[in-house]
Scaffold this active site. Sequence first.
Site, mmCIF file in Angstrom:
data_model
loop_
_atom_site.group_PDB
_atom_site.id
_atom_site.type_symbol
_atom_site.label_atom_id
_atom_site.label_comp_id
_atom_site.label_asym_id
_atom_site.label_seq_id
_atom_site.Cartn_x
_atom_site.Cartn_y
_atom_site.Cartn_z
ATOM 1 N N ARG A 211 0.852 -1.180 0.000
ATOM 2 C CA ARG A 211 0.000 0.000 0.000
ATOM 3 C C ARG A 211 0.891 1.234 0.000
ATOM 4 O O ARG A 211 1.947 1.244 0.630
ATOM 5 C CB ARG A 211 -0.928 0.025 1.218
ATOM 6 C CG ARG A 211 -2.075 -0.965 1.150
ATOM 7 C CD ARG A 211 -3.088 -0.566 0.073
ATOM 8 N NE ARG A 211 -4.275 -1.408 0.069
ATOM 9 C CZ ARG A 211 -4.438 -2.483 -0.697
ATOM 10 N NH1 ARG A 211 -3.442 -2.864 -1.496
ATOM 11 N NH2 ARG A 211 -5.561 -3.169 -0.661
ATOM 12 N N GLU A 240 -3.640 7.679 -4.909
ATOM 13 C CA GLU A 240 -4.193 7.150 -6.160
ATOM 14 C C GLU A 240 -5.645 7.603 -6.313
ATOM 15 O O GLU A 240 -6.405 7.563 -5.350
ATOM 16 C CB GLU A 240 -4.138 5.612 -6.138
ATOM 17 C CG GLU A 240 -2.755 5.024 -6.021
ATOM 18 C CD GLU A 240 -2.770 3.503 -5.883
ATOM 19 O OE1 GLU A 240 -3.821 2.889 -6.141
ATOM 20 O OE2 GLU A 240 -1.737 2.937 -5.497
ATOM 21 N N HIS A 257 -0.478 0.319 -9.869
ATOM 22 C CA HIS A 257 -1.164 -0.581 -8.931
ATOM 23 C C HIS A 257 -1.727 -1.794 -9.668
ATOM 24 O O HIS A 257 -2.888 -2.159 -9.541
ATOM 25 C CB HIS A 257 -2.289 0.162 -8.202
ATOM 26 C CG HIS A 257 -2.687 -0.501 -6.915
ATOM 27 N ND1 HIS A 257 -3.310 0.180 -5.897
ATOM 28 C CD2 HIS A 257 -2.570 -1.792 -6.479
ATOM 29 C CE1 HIS A 257 -3.570 -0.652 -4.885
ATOM 30 N NE2 HIS A 257 -3.118 -1.852 -5.229
#
Length: 378
Positions: A211, A240, A257
């Site tokens: 993360r 994000e 991601h």
Amino acid sequence: MDTRVLIVADENIPLVSEAFASLGDVRTMPGRAIDRAAVADADVLLVRSITPVDGALLHGSRVCFVATATIGTDHVDTAYLAAAGIGFSAAPGANANSVAEYVVAALLTLERRGKLDLARSSIGVVGVGNVGGRVAAYAAALGMRVLCNDPPKARLTGARELVPLDDLMGCNVITLHVPLTDTGPDATRNLFDERRLSRMRRDAVLINTSRGRVVDEPALREALAAGRLGGAVLDVWWDEPAIDVRLLQMATLATPHIAGYSHDGKINGTAMVYTATCRYFGVPMQWSPPECEAMVHRLGPHDGVHEVVQQAYDIQTDDARMRGISRVPEAQRSAGFDALRRNYPRRLEFRNHRVIGNAAQSDVLRRLRLLGFRTPAD
């Protein structure tokens, strides 16, 4: 199950309409567009990591079951769901192999670029769960010396091979595979802050596929700019889809991601939440994921592990696409980031690739087999 049941799902969950058609009506939409109005009349909500699920979203709705087709659950207020009597399930381990293979591709690319000599390098794996355990095994298959850190697991098992985080600071590579947590003795938010980053080797590479908030981005940017860190491979970001373009430009490899975005990983996630939903409602399963046809690779006379992995997954292509975000106007960057994820090409895991070689290439075939490729010995 009553066909009037309404299932609202992130459109980025593959085969979700086909899988859940027998359970009710399926309404798909972009994950960031799922709001209170979208779920007001829904009975089931299926999400991925970009949809925050909490009381602000669900209060007053008909939703009685929520599932996320992801490993992580930090986007879900599980305490609220439990208090409200709403069922919940995640997909732990669904894309673990996909993330581990991403790390393999990154390591081999770093070696090809001259940043590492894998056989003479060490790697520190922070978090040895579904993902980290696979990363450790694959790194060993690449000839690296592997050190592992996982305080909760160490306390639970007493495993002596799990070492303190400080013991990893001399590694050539440190790779992060932890959940994002804010409390307790093992809180991971900003785990790698300015102090921690300063203790790494100056030529070390940090890999983050966990993360974004596990790493202090301003501190990382400063360390890279000052030459106090050798490089960074980043798949996850603080805000994000509004990522820090300055950090993007400094990263050694940068992706949107998608480390866990293999076709296999996403289908596994769909299958796991489908199974959980059927169990919750007490109905028989009527769908199973389709099998993939294996891709065949014939080793050329000079092909090694890197060449085969690159054919299966070329991380540099993802990196090049990601860097395109920095070349568009700022107002369009968030949409560009989401588009890269939404339109991500089909990527098959190594087990769906069959490699054929001759007796002289037995060592390459052996190492590929350890990474999950299918070889004539299988």
